[in-house]
Design a protein around this motif. Sequence first.
Motif, mmCIF file in Angstrom:
data_model
loop_
_atom_site.group_PDB
_atom_site.id
_atom_site.type_symbol
_atom_site.label_atom_id
_atom_site.label_comp_id
_atom_site.label_asym_id
_atom_site.label_seq_id
_atom_site.Cartn_x
_atom_site.Cartn_y
_atom_site.Cartn_z
ATOM 1 N N GLY A 1 26.749 12.413 19.729
ATOM 2 C CA GLY A 1 27.482 13.180 18.728
ATOM 3 C C GLY A 1 28.828 12.537 18.466
ATOM 4 O O GLY A 1 29.308 11.716 19.243
ATOM 5 N N GLU A 2 29.449 12.908 17.387
ATOM 6 C CA GLU A 2 30.751 12.370 17.044
ATOM 7 C C GLU A 2 31.824 12.968 17.945
ATOM 8 O O GLU A 2 31.983 14.186 18.027
ATOM 9 C CB GLU A 2 31.081 12.674 15.581
ATOM 10 C CG GLU A 2 30.223 11.905 14.586
ATOM 11 C CD GLU A 2 30.455 10.410 14.671
ATOM 12 O OE1 GLU A 2 31.582 10.003 14.973
ATOM 13 O OE2 GLU A 2 29.498 9.661 14.444
ATOM 14 N N ARG B 1 33.482 16.968 18.601
ATOM 15 C CA ARG B 1 32.952 17.556 19.832
ATOM 16 C C ARG B 1 34.007 18.454 20.497
ATOM 17 O O ARG B 1 35.140 18.074 20.692
ATOM 18 C CB ARG B 1 32.556 16.429 20.793
ATOM 19 C CG ARG B 1 31.946 16.893 22.091
ATOM 20 C CD ARG B 1 31.646 15.691 22.962
ATOM 21 N NE ARG B 1 30.704 14.801 22.304
ATOM 22 C CZ ARG B 1 29.391 14.945 22.399
ATOM 23 N NH1 ARG B 1 28.878 15.910 23.108
ATOM 24 N NH2 ARG B 1 28.597 14.092 21.783
ATOM 25 N N ASP C 1 29.592 21.065 24.866
ATOM 26 C CA ASP C 1 28.196 20.679 24.693
ATOM 27 C C ASP C 1 27.252 21.401 25.648
ATOM 28 O O ASP C 1 26.053 21.150 25.653
ATOM 29 C CB ASP C 1 28.015 19.159 24.847
ATOM 30 C CG ASP C 1 28.549 18.634 26.174
ATOM 31 O OD1 ASP C 1 28.569 19.390 27.162
ATOM 32 O OD2 ASP C 1 28.954 17.457 26.223
#
Length: 317
Positions: free
Chosen positions: A161-162, A166, A169
Amino acid sequence: MDETLATAAEHAAVDTAGLSGLKFSKGHGTGNDFVLIADPNGALSVTPEQAAALCDRHRGIGGDGLIRAVPSRLLPEGAALLAAHPEAEWFMDYRNGDGSLSEMCGNGVRVFVHFLIAEGLADLPAGESLTIGTRAGVKTVVRTAAGYAVDMGPWEFIFPGEATARAMDSLVSADGLEVARPALSVSMGNPHTVVALAEIAELDATDLFRAPHVDPLPPHGTNVEFVVPSEPLVHDGVGTVTMRVHERGVGETLSCGTGACAAAVAIRHWAGQGAPDVWKVAVPGGVVGVKFFVAADGHEHVELSGPAVIVASGTLS
């Protein structure tokens, strides 16, 4: 009892007579402690069960892990590193307290180098560096006036993911916390999941005897850090946090070097633009330093600094 800890307890009953006469040392870095053995000829074969027995605190020597010093050329993982890093003469063969293999350990790296010097296997004057091999790649260690500083290499997020988008998570549940908490998973060559808590009282109330539940769990398991940012977070350009950790394959430890780095990564990321590059991380066993810098490879690396102590040496009966 946690399944991992129960397994370690079973392993601790294993007879270590096959290691009779083995010379060892006991060392620690801010309370993160290790049994250390030198194997310059690569002749020792320590099983996971024997490693767990040596690390048992009641029927063994006691330690969060076992470190074997072996020439890199005598291990497949070490030999693979030598082509690009011929200076990495020594390899840190590290096992967790339950006998399982681990990529590396930040506090253990410092104690490992201190052990090499004490055993006459390496010479490292203050201000100079030594390169060693680990299962997380090579690590460069500089001897300082207060101990050792280790280039831990680049950090990265475990889940894709970028980074700029973020925040969290995963969710982490632990005894003593009423609800699951959002977390961020960071790799320092080994996996970590960082949870931010609001205050020290909440940190103190968290029970880390059993492994926290992490969802989703990183592919190879994870170490879990619970972190309280100081108020103010930054003083004189240095960020400060307080941390406790449950280490994969060990349980709660007094300190975790890679965990301190991961905690600084996560808090710095959450703090946003303008967050400092220098951090102090307080753990139950003391304080370690964490510094971010751009290395010659163009990537942002993390440096971990702190003391290393050898407290005893002996021979297994």
